[in-house]
Structures are given as structure tokens and as C-alpha cells.
Design a protein around this motif. Structure first.
Motif, PDB file in Angstrom:
ATOM      1  N   THR A 255      -5.738   3.402   7.835  1.00  0.00           N
ATOM      2  CA  THR A 255      -5.835   4.524   6.916  1.00  0.00           C
ATOM      3  C   THR A 255      -7.262   5.040   6.782  1.00  0.00           C
ATOM      4  OG1 THR A 255      -6.007   2.933   5.098  1.00  0.00           O
ATOM      5  CG2 THR A 255      -3.823   3.819   5.570  1.00  0.00           C
ATOM      6  N   GLY A 256      -7.978   5.133   7.879  1.00  0.00           N
ATOM      7  CA  GLY A 256      -9.322   5.696   7.801  1.00  0.00           C
ATOM      8  C   GLY A 256      -9.299   7.169   7.441  1.00  0.00           C
ATOM      9  N   ILE A 257      -8.250   7.865   7.880  1.00  0.00           N
ATOM     10  CA  ILE A 257      -8.091   9.277   7.561  1.00  0.00           C
ATOM     11  C   ILE A 257      -6.682   9.524   7.037  1.00  0.00           C
ATOM     12  CG2 ILE A 257      -9.866  10.225   9.071  1.00  0.00           C
ATOM     13  CD1 ILE A 257      -7.827  10.609  11.224  1.00  0.00           C
ATOM     14  N   TRP A 315     -10.926   0.228   1.101  1.00  0.00           N
ATOM     15  CA  TRP A 315      -9.651   0.779   1.572  1.00  0.00           C
ATOM     16  C   TRP A 315      -9.275   1.961   0.706  1.00  0.00           C
ATOM     17  CZ3 TRP A 315      -5.383   0.326  -1.852  1.00  0.00           C
ATOM     18  CH2 TRP A 315      -4.162   0.802  -1.356  1.00  0.00           C
ATOM     19  N   MET A 316      -8.645   2.962   1.319  1.00  0.00           N
ATOM     20  CA  MET A 316      -8.143   4.118   0.568  1.00  0.00           C
ATOM     21  C   MET A 316      -6.864   4.601   1.231  1.00  0.00           C
ATOM     22  SD  MET A 316      -9.986   7.812  -0.215  1.00  0.00           S
ATOM     23  CE  MET A 316      -9.511   8.609   1.342  1.00  0.00           C
ATOM     24  N   ASP A 317      -5.877   4.969   0.409  1.00  0.00           N
ATOM     25  CA  ASP A 317      -4.620   5.478   0.934  1.00  0.00           C
ATOM     26  C   ASP A 317      -4.167   6.626   0.043  1.00  0.00           C
ATOM     27  OD1 ASP A 317      -2.444   5.707   2.589  1.00  0.00           O
ATOM     28  OD2 ASP A 317      -1.884   3.604   2.472  1.00  0.00           O
ATOM     29  N   TYR A 318      -3.629   7.676   0.656  1.00  0.00           N
ATOM     30  CA  TYR A 318      -3.248   8.867  -0.097  1.00  0.00           C
ATOM     31  C   TYR A 318      -1.900   8.673  -0.778  1.00  0.00           C
ATOM     32  CZ  TYR A 318      -2.491  13.752  -1.274  1.00  0.00           C
ATOM     33  OH  TYR A 318      -2.261  14.923  -1.964  1.00  0.00           O
ATOM     34  N   GLY A 322      -3.096  15.297  -4.543  1.00  0.00           N
ATOM     35  CA  GLY A 322      -4.546  15.277  -4.514  1.00  0.00           C
ATOM     36  C   GLY A 322      -5.178  13.969  -4.914  1.00  0.00           C
ATOM     37  N   LYS A 323      -4.375  12.925  -5.073  1.00  0.00           N
ATOM     38  CA  LYS A 323      -4.907  11.636  -5.528  1.00  0.00           C
ATOM     39  C   LYS A 323      -4.714  10.545  -4.472  1.00  0.00           C
ATOM     40  CE  LYS A 323      -4.508  12.312 -10.530  1.00  0.00           C
ATOM     41  NZ  LYS A 323      -4.207  13.746 -10.495  1.00  0.00           N
ATOM     42  N   ASN A 370      -7.250  -8.860  -1.141  1.00  0.00           N
ATOM     43  CA  ASN A 370      -6.148  -8.466  -0.260  1.00  0.00           C
ATOM     44  C   ASN A 370      -6.775  -8.142   1.084  1.00  0.00           C
ATOM     45  OD1 ASN A 370      -3.089  -7.981  -0.533  1.00  0.00           O
ATOM     46  ND2 ASN A 370      -3.775  -6.290   0.736  1.00  0.00           N
ATOM     47  N   ARG A 371      -6.762  -9.111   1.975  1.00  0.00           N
ATOM     48  CA  ARG A 371      -7.569  -9.049   3.186  1.00  0.00           C
ATOM     49  C   ARG A 371      -7.248  -7.839   4.056  1.00  0.00           C
ATOM     50  NH1 ARG A 371      -7.766 -13.738   7.901  1.00  0.00           N
ATOM     51  NH2 ARG A 371      -9.134 -12.613   9.329  1.00  0.00           N
ATOM     52  N   TYR A 372      -5.985  -7.661   4.402  1.00  0.00           N
ATOM     53  CA  TYR A 372      -5.582  -6.528   5.228  1.00  0.00           C
ATOM     54  C   TYR A 372      -4.546  -5.704   4.476  1.00  0.00           C
ATOM     55  CZ  TYR A 372      -8.018  -8.429   9.266  1.00  0.00           C
ATOM     56  OH  TYR A 372      -8.979  -8.883  10.122  1.00  0.00           O
ATOM     57  N   THR A 373      -4.734  -4.412   4.462  1.00  0.00           N
ATOM     58  CA  THR A 373      -3.882  -3.544   3.669  1.00  0.00           C
ATOM     59  C   THR A 373      -3.090  -2.621   4.575  1.00  0.00           C
ATOM     60  OG1 THR A 373      -5.524  -3.601   1.905  1.00  0.00           O
ATOM     61  CG2 THR A 373      -3.832  -1.920   1.750  1.00  0.00           C
ATOM     62  N   SER A 374      -1.798  -2.918   4.732  1.00  0.00           N
ATOM     63  CA  SER A 374      -0.920  -2.004   5.444  1.00  0.00           C
ATOM     64  C   SER A 374      -0.675  -0.781   4.578  1.00  0.00           C
ATOM     65  CB  SER A 374       0.410  -2.683   5.767  1.00  0.00           C
ATOM     66  OG  SER A 374       0.226  -3.708   6.717  1.00  0.00           O
ATOM     67  N   PRO A 375      -0.107   0.269   5.144  1.00  0.00           N
ATOM     68  CA  PRO A 375       0.219   1.429   4.314  1.00  0.00           C
ATOM     69  C   PRO A 375       1.044   1.006   3.108  1.00  0.00           C
ATOM     70  CG  PRO A 375       0.528   1.953   6.613  1.00  0.00           C
ATOM     71  CD  PRO A 375       0.223   0.487   6.551  1.00  0.00           C
TER      72      PRO A 375
END
Length: 436
Positions: A255-257, A315-318, A322-323, A370-375
Motif C-alpha cells: 500500500t505505498g500508493i 503504514w497507510m491504507d485508504y 478522503g480519509k 503489527n509487523r506486516y500489514t495486508s490490505p
């Protein structure tokens, strides 16, 4: 008389229709109409169980009967679930959940619900090198790209059919390779993909650069990169850069973009030593590529480090409207790759208003790991994710028994979280909803 005759004709016609319907519905001689098949939906999770002794964590794929299973009680694989081999990634496209091995296994396995609603293996295929970054281009196609640690090889994009679960084709492309001089001092660099988004027949691919000697060193930490391909031809159109922040994305995420409802694309950069960077000279921040554009928006930059409630992003996920939801590193001075552990007080959870450049801390969820974050999984405006609390695990396994994992349900409008089901394992590495 004519009127009376017409009435008789109508009565006769109605009698014939009634008799015909009666005969067709007769159990002994009528046509049997099969009922419409019933669609069954289930929630499927990637489950990271506790390791035994010094072994690697055991992975499972498990289906849950209802959304309530994520909100109350306990989630366990005792006596249920399908055991898998080694540490794995979990992703979905359409009504198929894919799980691919990392290091210990070279298979990508596709799971679907059969006609009775049972979770079953649909297909599998082998790959040459670890599939590290994934994107569901649509309900029919999962795109995965291999991870390479060294050598000046091309990137191998795997196009996977989400209906059959099989690999359809591999497209190789160099993206952005610095050949160097071939010496130990100058080995050159290779791209490492951190995110992929399809928009308007263009594939946007974010990436870091790594030295081609397998050292995990990022030679250029002073700019963000995105390669833009024409799709489906997979012809490189151009590479865009921005020097206001660092390379996009973090190891182990897809989820880089992110793309919003109106077609804008947002990226996040971490600039964090504890998240795998070897140096950090630019602030952690968010960039935007406007809908219809193929350049970074020069009028938009969100410096997350300087913002109220901000810091360095992990980590960031849409989410929508807009949030975005994000994890911010509490302390970046804990050493290289320091937050890549199964347990520890590493992250706080926040809601980011991408348009207004505002950050709110999420109440109701403690500092966690949370080491790895899937969608993440979103339903009815609520976000479901896994988080583990407890002190960091020592080199010999100290403190592991002090940790606890729960599902948290986050309301992004109020920036509040509710503790859900207890996970009798290290983490849920993905939550998905599929139907047969």
C-alpha cells in the motif's frame, strides 16, 4: 348477442389458461423449475499462529461464519483452518484469496468457496523468486511482482487470473536500473516495488532503490519515485520523481500508493530508520498525483512529521471519503528494522484527512505492534484490523507470553476503536470477504 358471445369466449379462454397452468404444475407430469442457487458469503482470515520452540510462526487460512466472529469471542485454528507452509503473504482479488510463501515455500495458492460454501483450494502455481508486492487490478486480475535482493535483473510482473487462480503470464521489465561500474564500491542499484495502482490504462508503480549487492542499503533516500506504464501493453511511459520526501512505501506492504474515489493517487513515505531505511534526510510525508495527471502535484505536500499528532509513517491504507488510516512510529530510535517484530510498543493508530491535511489519534487502541500489514478490511464504514499489545520480545523469546492480540474495529469518522475478538495467535495477516 355479440356482447354475450364475447363474454363466453373470454370465459373459455380463461378456463383453457387455468387448465394449462394446472397441468404444467402437476407433480407427475409438469416441468420442474430448479430454484435459483443460493449465494454463500464468508469471512476469510490469514492466521499467524504461535511458533513452537524456535520454529517460525505457523500460518493458516481460516473461514469464519459471520462478521460477528471478528467482533466477539475468540478466533483460533484449534481443530479447524487449513495449515500452510512457512511465513506467507495474503491478498485477494474478486472472490479469491491468494496466499504466497516467503522464503520457505515457492507456491502461490488460490482459495475459493465451493458450491456448498466450503473453503477449498482452487489452484496453485510455483514462482522463481519471492512474490513481494501485490495489487488487485480488478475483480479478475491479481498482479504480483518478485522481490530481488541483488543482481541487475529485470522485474518480473506476474499476471494472475482471479477466477481460475492460475498464472496467465509474466512480463519482465527493468524499470530503473543503475548499472554502476560493476565494482564492489559501485555495484549499481535495482528497484524494489512498494505499490501498484491502475488508473486510466496506466499502471503507477512506486519503488525504492537498493544497492545491487544484496546489502539492503538504500542509495538514494532523498526523493520519491513512481514508474508509469501503459497498460495492458506494459510499456514504460516515464518515471517521475519528487525531492520533498523519501522513497515511497515500506517492506512487506502493498500500500505505498492509494487511489481515491475521484481518481487522485496518494503515496506515503516513511523516512524511518526503524522501518528499514539506512539514512533519512527528508521528512516523512504524503504526495499526490491528481486525477488525469502523470506528475506529482507541486501544490500538495503533507509533511506528516510536522503535523499535529504526526510523526514518521509506517503504514497507510485508504478508507474512503478522503480519509486514510495509518500507523505512526512512536520511537524511531530503536535501531535498524526495529519495528519489524511481532510484539512491542511500536505504533499508534491515526486517521489522516488527506484533503485537509489533518491527523487524529484513534482512541480505544493502545500502542501496539503489527509487523506486516495486508490490505485492511472495511465494511459499512468500519475498519477491521489486527493489533498485538505487550512488551518487545527478547532475543531468546522473553516477554512473548505477555502479549495479546485482538481485532479492533475502527470508526474513522469519530477516530475511535472498539476491541473485538481475541486472536489466539500472533496476528491476522489479512481479513477478506468472498462469495461462491
Amino acid at each position: 348477442m355479440k356482447t354475450i358471445q364475447r363474454i363466453k369466449n373470454v370465459i373459455l379462454l380463461l378456463a383453457i389458461i387455468t387448465l394449462t397452468i394446472s397441468c404444467n404444475s402437476d407433480d407427475n407430469g409438469g416441468t420442474i423449475i430448479d430454484p435459483e442457487p443460493t449465494t454463500i458469503s464468508k469471512y476469510v482470515v490469514g492466521f499467524q499462529a504461535f511458533p513452537v520452540g524456535q520454529a517460525s510462526p505457523a500460518e493458516y487460512i481460516l473461514d469464519l461464519p459471520s462478521l460477528e466472529s471478528l467482533t466477539t469471542g475468540e478466533i483460533s485454528v484449534e481443530g479447524q483452518g487449513i495449515p500452510l507452509r512457512g511465513w506467507r503473504f495474503f491478498h485477494s482479488a474478486g472472490n479469491t484469496v491468494f496466499t504466497a510463501g516467503y522464503s520457505d515455500d515457492d507456491k502461490c495458492i488460490a482459495y475459493q468457496l465451493d458450491e456448498n460454501g466450503a473453503l477449498t483450494e482452487k489452484a496453485n502455481f510455483a514462482f522463481q523468486s519471492t512474490l513481494d508486492n501485490y495489487a488487485a487490478l480488478d475483480d479478475d486480475t491479481l498482479l504480483a511482482v518478485e522481490l530481488t535482493y541483488g543482481g541487475l535483473s529485470d522485474k518480473r510482473f506476474h499476471f494472475i487470473n482471479a477466477k481460475t487462480g492460475l498464472l496467465e503470464k509474466i512480463v519482465e521489465h527493468p524499470i530503473d536500473i543503475d548499472m554502476g561500474s560493476g565494482t564492489v564500491e559501485d555495484p549499481g542499484s535495482i528497484p524494489w516495488v512498494t505499490g501498484m495502482i491502475l488508473r486510466d490504462n496506466k499502471l503507477f508503480v512506486s519503488y525504492h532503490k537498493w544497492l545491487a549487492d544484496g546489502s539492503y542499503i538504500t542509495p538514494d533516500v532523498d526523493r520519491a519515485y513512481v514508474a508509469i506504464f501503459q497498460y495492458p501493453e506494459m510499456e514504460l511511459e516515464k518515471i517521475i520523481e519528487d525531492d520533498r520526501t523519501s522513497p515511497i512505501g515500506v517492506n512487506g506492504h502493498s500500500t505505498g500508493i492509494e487511489k481515491t474515489e475521484n481518481g487522485d493517487i496518494y503515496s506515503f513515505s516513511t523516512s524511518a530508520l526503524s522501518a528499514g531505511f539506512t539514512a533519512a534526510s527528508k521528512p516523512s510525508g504524503i504526495l499526490r498525483i491528481n486525477n488525469g495527471a502523470t506528475e506529482f502535484d507541486t501544490n500538495y505536500f503533507f509533511n506528516v512529521e510536522e503535523a499535529t499528532n504526526g510523526g514518521k509513517l509506517f503504514w497507510m491504507d485508504y478508507v474512503g471519503n478522503g480519509k486514510a488510516i495509518a500507523r505512526i512510529i512512536v520511537d524511531d530510535n530503536i535501531g535498524a528494522w526495529g519495528v519489524f517484530k511481532e510484539q512491542g510498543e511500536f505504533f499508534k493508530l491515526v486517521v489522516i484527512d488527506l484533503i485537509n491535511k489533518e491527523i487524529k489519534d484513534v482512541s480505544g487502541i493502545p500502542i501496539h505492534a503489527n509487523r506486516y500489514t495486508s490490505p485492511m478490511f472495511v465494511e459499512d464504514g468500519k475498519v477491521y484490523l489486527s493489533a498485538r499489545t505487550g512488551p518487545a520480545i527478547g532475543n531468546n523469546g522473553e516477554n512473548a507470553d505477555l502479549g495479546e492480540t485482538h481485532v479492533y474495529i475502527v470508526d474513522t469518522e469519530t477516530a475511535t476503536a472498539t476491541k473485538g475478538a481475541k486472536v489466539l495467535g500472533l496476528a491476522l495477516k489479512g481479513v477478506f470477504k468472498i462469495s461462491n
